[in-house]
Design a protein around this motif. Structure first.
Motif, mmCIF file in Angstrom:
data_model
loop_
_atom_site.group_PDB
_atom_site.id
_atom_site.type_symbol
_atom_site.label_atom_id
_atom_site.label_comp_id
_atom_site.label_asym_id
_atom_site.label_seq_id
_atom_site.Cartn_x
_atom_site.Cartn_y
_atom_site.Cartn_z
ATOM 1 N N ALA A 1 -14.686 -20.131 -26.293
ATOM 2 C CA ALA A 1 -15.972 -20.779 -26.538
ATOM 3 C C ALA A 1 -16.228 -21.754 -25.397
ATOM 4 O O ALA A 1 -15.411 -22.648 -25.141
ATOM 5 C CB ALA A 1 -15.958 -21.515 -27.875
ATOM 6 N N VAL A 2 -17.339 -21.563 -24.702
ATOM 7 C CA VAL A 2 -17.626 -22.316 -23.485
ATOM 8 C C VAL A 2 -18.920 -23.108 -23.680
ATOM 9 O O VAL A 2 -19.911 -22.582 -24.196
ATOM 10 C CB VAL A 2 -17.763 -21.381 -22.269
ATOM 11 C CG1 VAL A 2 -18.091 -22.174 -21.014
ATOM 12 C CG2 VAL A 2 -16.484 -20.585 -22.066
ATOM 13 N N VAL A 3 -18.889 -24.365 -23.257
ATOM 14 C CA VAL A 3 -20.072 -25.230 -23.294
ATOM 15 C C VAL A 3 -20.255 -25.823 -21.905
ATOM 16 O O VAL A 3 -19.294 -26.313 -21.302
ATOM 17 C CB VAL A 3 -19.934 -26.354 -24.341
ATOM 18 C CG1 VAL A 3 -21.211 -27.187 -24.386
ATOM 19 C CG2 VAL A 3 -19.630 -25.781 -25.716
ATOM 20 N N LEU A 4 -21.475 -25.787 -21.405
ATOM 21 C CA LEU A 4 -21.818 -26.377 -20.113
ATOM 22 C C LEU A 4 -22.852 -27.465 -20.315
ATOM 23 O O LEU A 4 -23.882 -27.248 -20.981
ATOM 24 C CB LEU A 4 -22.371 -25.327 -19.149
ATOM 25 C CG LEU A 4 -21.383 -24.300 -18.579
ATOM 26 C CD1 LEU A 4 -22.137 -23.258 -17.774
ATOM 27 C CD2 LEU A 4 -20.343 -24.978 -17.713
ATOM 28 N N PHE A 5 -22.582 -28.651 -19.747
ATOM 29 C CA PHE A 5 -23.517 -29.774 -19.796
ATOM 30 C C PHE A 5 -23.932 -30.154 -18.381
ATOM 31 O O PHE A 5 -23.184 -29.957 -17.415
ATOM 32 C CB PHE A 5 -22.877 -31.006 -20.451
ATOM 33 C CG PHE A 5 -22.433 -30.818 -21.875
ATOM 34 C CD1 PHE A 5 -23.354 -30.682 -22.899
ATOM 35 C CD2 PHE A 5 -21.075 -30.777 -22.190
ATOM 36 C CE1 PHE A 5 -22.940 -30.524 -24.213
ATOM 37 C CE2 PHE A 5 -20.646 -30.617 -23.494
ATOM 38 C CZ PHE A 5 -21.586 -30.485 -24.515
ATOM 39 N N HIS A 6 -25.118 -30.741 -18.276
ATOM 40 C CA HIS A 6 -25.575 -31.359 -17.023
ATOM 41 C C HIS A 6 -25.833 -32.824 -17.329
ATOM 42 O O HIS A 6 -26.669 -33.143 -18.194
ATOM 43 C CB HIS A 6 -26.856 -30.670 -16.522
ATOM 44 C CG HIS A 6 -27.364 -31.219 -15.228
ATOM 45 N ND1 HIS A 6 -28.677 -31.594 -15.032
ATOM 46 C CD2 HIS A 6 -26.732 -31.467 -14.058
ATOM 47 C CE1 HIS A 6 -28.829 -32.027 -13.804
ATOM 48 N NE2 HIS A 6 -27.662 -31.971 -13.191
ATOM 49 N N ASP A 7 -25.124 -33.704 -16.657
ATOM 50 C CA ASP A 7 -25.145 -35.124 -17.012
ATOM 51 C C ASP A 7 -25.851 -35.951 -15.964
ATOM 52 O O ASP A 7 -25.372 -36.073 -14.821
ATOM 53 C CB ASP A 7 -23.714 -35.634 -17.193
ATOM 54 C CG ASP A 7 -23.674 -37.109 -17.556
ATOM 55 O OD1 ASP A 7 -24.519 -37.542 -18.352
ATOM 56 O OD2 ASP A 7 -22.814 -37.823 -17.033
ATOM 57 N N ALA A 8 -26.988 -36.547 -16.322
ATOM 58 C CA ALA A 8 -27.677 -37.567 -15.523
ATOM 59 C C ALA A 8 -27.999 -37.113 -14.113
ATOM 60 O O ALA A 8 -28.139 -37.938 -13.215
ATOM 61 C CB ALA A 8 -26.849 -38.859 -15.483
ATOM 62 N N GLY A 9 -28.100 -35.821 -13.899
ATOM 63 C CA GLY A 9 -28.466 -35.330 -12.582
ATOM 64 C C GLY A 9 -27.368 -35.402 -11.545
ATOM 65 O O GLY A 9 -27.612 -35.092 -10.378
ATOM 66 N N VAL A 10 -26.142 -35.787 -11.924
ATOM 67 C CA VAL A 10 -25.097 -35.989 -10.918
ATOM 68 C C VAL A 10 -23.898 -35.071 -11.081
ATOM 69 O O VAL A 10 -23.097 -34.942 -10.161
ATOM 70 C CB VAL A 10 -24.609 -37.451 -10.915
ATOM 71 C CG1 VAL A 10 -25.734 -38.388 -10.553
ATOM 72 C CG2 VAL A 10 -24.005 -37.835 -12.261
ATOM 73 N N PRO B 1 -20.363 -39.618 -20.949
ATOM 74 C CA PRO B 1 -21.782 -39.729 -20.579
ATOM 75 C C PRO B 1 -22.365 -41.060 -21.018
ATOM 76 O O PRO B 1 -22.012 -41.588 -22.073
ATOM 77 C CB PRO B 1 -22.436 -38.556 -21.319
ATOM 78 C CG PRO B 1 -21.534 -38.296 -22.482
ATOM 79 C CD PRO B 1 -20.142 -38.607 -22.000
ATOM 80 N N ALA B 2 -23.272 -41.593 -20.203
ATOM 81 C CA ALA B 2 -23.944 -42.846 -20.548
ATOM 82 C C ALA B 2 -25.169 -42.605 -21.412
ATOM 83 O O ALA B 2 -25.647 -43.521 -22.082
ATOM 84 C CB ALA B 2 -24.349 -43.585 -19.275
ATOM 85 N N GLN B 3 -25.690 -41.406 -21.402
ATOM 86 C CA GLN B 3 -26.831 -41.028 -22.225
ATOM 87 C C GLN B 3 -26.658 -39.562 -22.603
ATOM 88 O O GLN B 3 -25.839 -38.864 -22.012
ATOM 89 C CB GLN B 3 -28.133 -41.255 -21.459
ATOM 90 C CG GLN B 3 -28.217 -40.516 -20.143
ATOM 91 C CD GLN B 3 -29.408 -40.965 -19.314
ATOM 92 O OE1 GLN B 3 -30.062 -41.935 -19.637
ATOM 93 N NE2 GLN B 3 -29.677 -40.246 -18.248
ATOM 94 N N PRO B 4 -27.398 -39.089 -23.596
ATOM 95 C CA PRO B 4 -27.203 -37.696 -24.006
ATOM 96 C C PRO B 4 -27.378 -36.730 -22.840
ATOM 97 O O PRO B 4 -28.418 -36.733 -22.175
ATOM 98 C CB PRO B 4 -28.296 -37.494 -25.072
ATOM 99 C CG PRO B 4 -28.543 -38.856 -25.622
ATOM 100 C CD PRO B 4 -28.361 -39.793 -24.465
ATOM 101 N N PRO B 5 -26.385 -35.888 -22.565
ATOM 102 C CA PRO B 5 -26.500 -34.952 -21.439
ATOM 103 C C PRO B 5 -27.410 -33.774 -21.790
ATOM 104 O O PRO B 5 -27.834 -33.614 -22.945
ATOM 105 C CB PRO B 5 -25.057 -34.494 -21.215
ATOM 106 C CG PRO B 5 -24.417 -34.637 -22.560
ATOM 107 C CD PRO B 5 -25.070 -35.817 -23.216
#
Length: 690
Positions: free
Chosen positions: A381-390, A365-369
């Motif tokens: 253990a599952v983690v979901l991120f959304h990164d920069a709208g893309v 990531p270029a910035q905190p997701p």
């Protein structure tokens, strides 16, 4: 340019003039030089240290006294020769001539343009300094990594983290590509696109910068950035690679305060008892705890800086997509799990299984997701991120056993109420669990191959995770096709139900339906596939969705573009165009012929399959297709049908015939070769899709 030695003692002053010229070139073209250094520097430094190193490389490039012997120089004789015409001219004209021509004048005006020798000197020195970060000393073994102590130092900034503004998917992809090549290739790439040098100029400059194989570097650089050099140049000149326009974030304030107190305490203990100080230092600042206390070098990998959305934001915003999802799950405050997921994302070990839907970049990531979910599902253990709208990123690690972790990426730019309604959070065997959007008010399941069977309620936990539901079988018999039927909350849209299905990606595909053309009615638009007519059409075409598995499909629309009365007094047949749109843009089209059938699940016949096409979309609203068909009498026919704008169809080849209107039926042998052409109501012709 040759270097001429001064011939008189009076000419000793030009060394100082050279420094002034170099300083003028540096000040005038500072952003340009810093961007060049930033691109050449190794991305492994991290964005913060890379920004500082780029500024250091430019500022330290200024010569201390005179110009060194191995660098370009403005000759003293040349400067004196250029100044003579100015002395003989009028006072006003001499300065005007010197400024407009870019030459050095007697009063100190310098040529600091990019084509001048002072700028060339600074560019060469900056290039050498940036390349030095990857070079190893001659005496250092080639197989061992160069320790940080032997590399050029970078400035230290206390209390702040600096990084350029984040770019889009193209910039992320270019940054990833640059990180996979050595510094001399990055230098050749930047000199060509940023500095505008041709291949010979790049080779010459790399040779001056002590690059061992400049020709090879130029060849490799030519393959970077894809065939569209203009797009690559635009990406390179974007904010992603501009270390002069940076964002700032504080370092960990509490951790900094604790460090200060620890240093003060250590100093006191050293004065009181040196031996006790050593014991306390061994206990408190041991290797493992010291590493754990260190903040991540990149703020984007700091779990404390993850973006989190308020729980009710989705009901008070016009942007209904993944950015409106709150963080849910039982481990959203588990910084160790979140930090592990971010570190694996940044540098996946070889033991981690990485997958990505087509067109999705896997760069860090270029910035905190944004955190969407962190919890335990089906023994992981599952983690979901959304990164920069893309993109959406899923990290999963087993809670027990020897299995490895998994990292999955899916593209999600321009998601909406339906395409941003669910994410696959777990797959176990032939069953899956979904994390539903906060705006889903009702969830059920149904079988597309049983259109008359009502939907069944689906249990959803308080964290938004559904009960395990069956997945479509990837192979073998196609006896069932499970889908989710969801309904949005009335707080955002009233009575809006829609279908989604699992096609093997993180995000399920949205299913829609466009009805048959009405008599004299305007063209129809896609609608939700929850009505009886839509469900009947999908019952006969659902099994064709298997060919779309894992291809990054965003939505699939069944368009009933024509209805045809069959020859010899037969019943009516339907023509459908099944269009799959991907997240990255290109679509795939299957044209299917639905002959009269005794069973509502009899599959249609695929008569055309086209990839990367605009057919059957709002940018390709006209379609014509044909197929061979055998009547009950045993006679073979060529059938053809077009969309509502087709007014005439002509057949040529083995048989020749024509018919007014959007359909045609003509007798022809089973193996007849026929070319079909349609005329459009507003002019123009249309050939049949294959």
């Amino acid at each position: 340019m040759p270097i001429h030695q001064p011939q008189q003692r009076a000419e000793a002053r030009p060394d100082r003039t050279d420094v002034r010229q170099a300083e003028a070139a540096l000040v005038e073209h500072y952003p340009r030089l810093v961007r060049l250094a930033y691109v050449v520097l190794p991305p492994a430094l991290g964005r913060h240290r890379r920004v500082l190193a780029a500024h250091a490389a430019v500022q330290r490039a200024l010569p201390v006294t005179g110009v060194t012997a191995d660098a370009p120089r403005v000759p003293a004789q040349s400067r004196r020769a250029k100044a003579e015409p100015g002395r003989r001219a009028a006072a006003g004209g001499s300065r005007a001539h010197a400024i407009t021509s870019g030459e050095a004048t007697a009063d100190g005006t310098t040529d600091s343009s990019p084509s001048g020798a002072p700028y060339a000197l600074m560019r060469l020195r900056v290039l050498r300094s940036a390349l030095a970060y990857e070079r190893r000393p001659r005496w250092w073994p080639g197989r061992l990594p160069v320790p940080a102590a032997l590399r050029p130092s970078t400035p230290v900034v206390w209390g702040l983290r600096l990084f350029p503004r984040a770019g889009g998917a193209d910039e992320l992809a270019l940054d990833r590509a640059l990180s996979e090549v050595p510094g001399e290739v990055r230098a050749a790439f930047a000199l060509h696109l940023l500095e505008g040098l041709d291949e010979s100029g790049v080779r010459a400059l790399l040779a001056e910068a002590k690059v061992s194989e400049p020709a090879a570097a130029v060849r490799r650089a030519a393959r970077l950035g894809g065939p569209d050099r203009a797009a690559a140049r635009a990406s390179l000149r974007s904010g992603e690679f501009d270390p002069c326009t940076v964002q700032t974030r504080p370092s960990d304030l509490l951790r900094r305060r604790h460090r200060t107190r620890a240093v003060a305490l250590a100093a006191v203990l050293c004065v009181v008892a040196g031996g006790l100080a050593v014991a306390v230092d061994d206990q408190v600042r041991g290797p493992e705890r010291s590493r754990a206390a260190e903040p991540p070098a990149d703020p984007a990998l700091d779990p404390a800086k993850l973006a989190r959305t308020a729980p009710e934001r989705w009901a008070d915003t016009s942007r209904i997509d993944f950015s409106a999802w709150p963080a849910r799950g039982g481990r959203t405050d588990d910084t160790e799990l979140l930090g592990r997921a971010l570190r694996v994302w940044a540098q996946p070990p070889k033991t981690v299984k990485v997958s990505a839907s087509p067109g999705t970049v896997t760069v860090p990531p270029a910035q905190p997701p944004r955190l969407l979910f962190a919890g335990e599902v089906d023994g992981a253990a599952v983690v979901l991120f959304h990164d920069a709208g893309v993109r959406v990123v899923r990290y999963a690690e087993p809670l027990s056993g020897s299995g490895g972790a998994a990292l999955d990426f899916a593209r999600t730019d321009d998601a909406d109420v339906t395409s941003g309604a669910a994410v696959v959070v777990s797959r176990a065997g032939q069953r899956a669990r979904f994390l539903l959007a906060p705006w889903i008010a009702e969830s059920t399941t149904r079988d597309l191959l049983a259109p008359d069977t009502p939907s069944r309620p689906l249990d959803v936990g308080p964290d938004g995770v559904t009960a395990a539901v069956a997945r479509p079988a990837p192979a073998g018999g196609c006896d069932t096709w499970p889908v989710l039927q969801l309904r949005s909350s009335e707080r955002i849209v009233e009575k809006h139900a829609f279908l989604i299905t699992d096609l093997g990606d993180l995000t399920p595909a949205h299913l829609t339906y466009t009805p048959k053309p009405g008599r004299g009615a305007p063209s129809r638009q896609p609608r939700e596939a929850t009505g009886p007519e839509a469900l009947v059409a999908w019952a006969r075409t659902a099994c064709s969705l298997r060919t779309l598995s894992g291809s990054g499909v965003r939505s699939v629309n069944n368009w009933a573009f024509a209805e045809q009365r069959l020859p010899e007094g037969g019943a009516s047949a339907d023509w459908l165009c099944t269009r799959a749109d991907t997240w990255r843009g290109p679509g795939r089209v299957l044209v299917q012929f639905l002959r009269p059938a005794t069973s509502p699940t009899d599959p249609g016949t695929v008569v055309a399959d086209r990839e990367d096409t605009a057919l059957c979309s709002r940018f390709g609203q006209h379609v014509l297709a044909g197929t061979h068909w055998k009547a009950a009498s045993g006679q073979w026919y060529v059938l053809a049908a077009g969309s509502r704008a087709v007014t005439r169809i002509e057949a040529s080849g083995t048989v020749k015939d024509a018919a007014s209107g959007p359909t045609l039926a003509v007798r022809a042998p089973r193996d007849a070769t026929v070319r079909l052409t349609g005329a459009l109501r507003e002019g123009g012709t249309l050939t049949a899709v294959h």
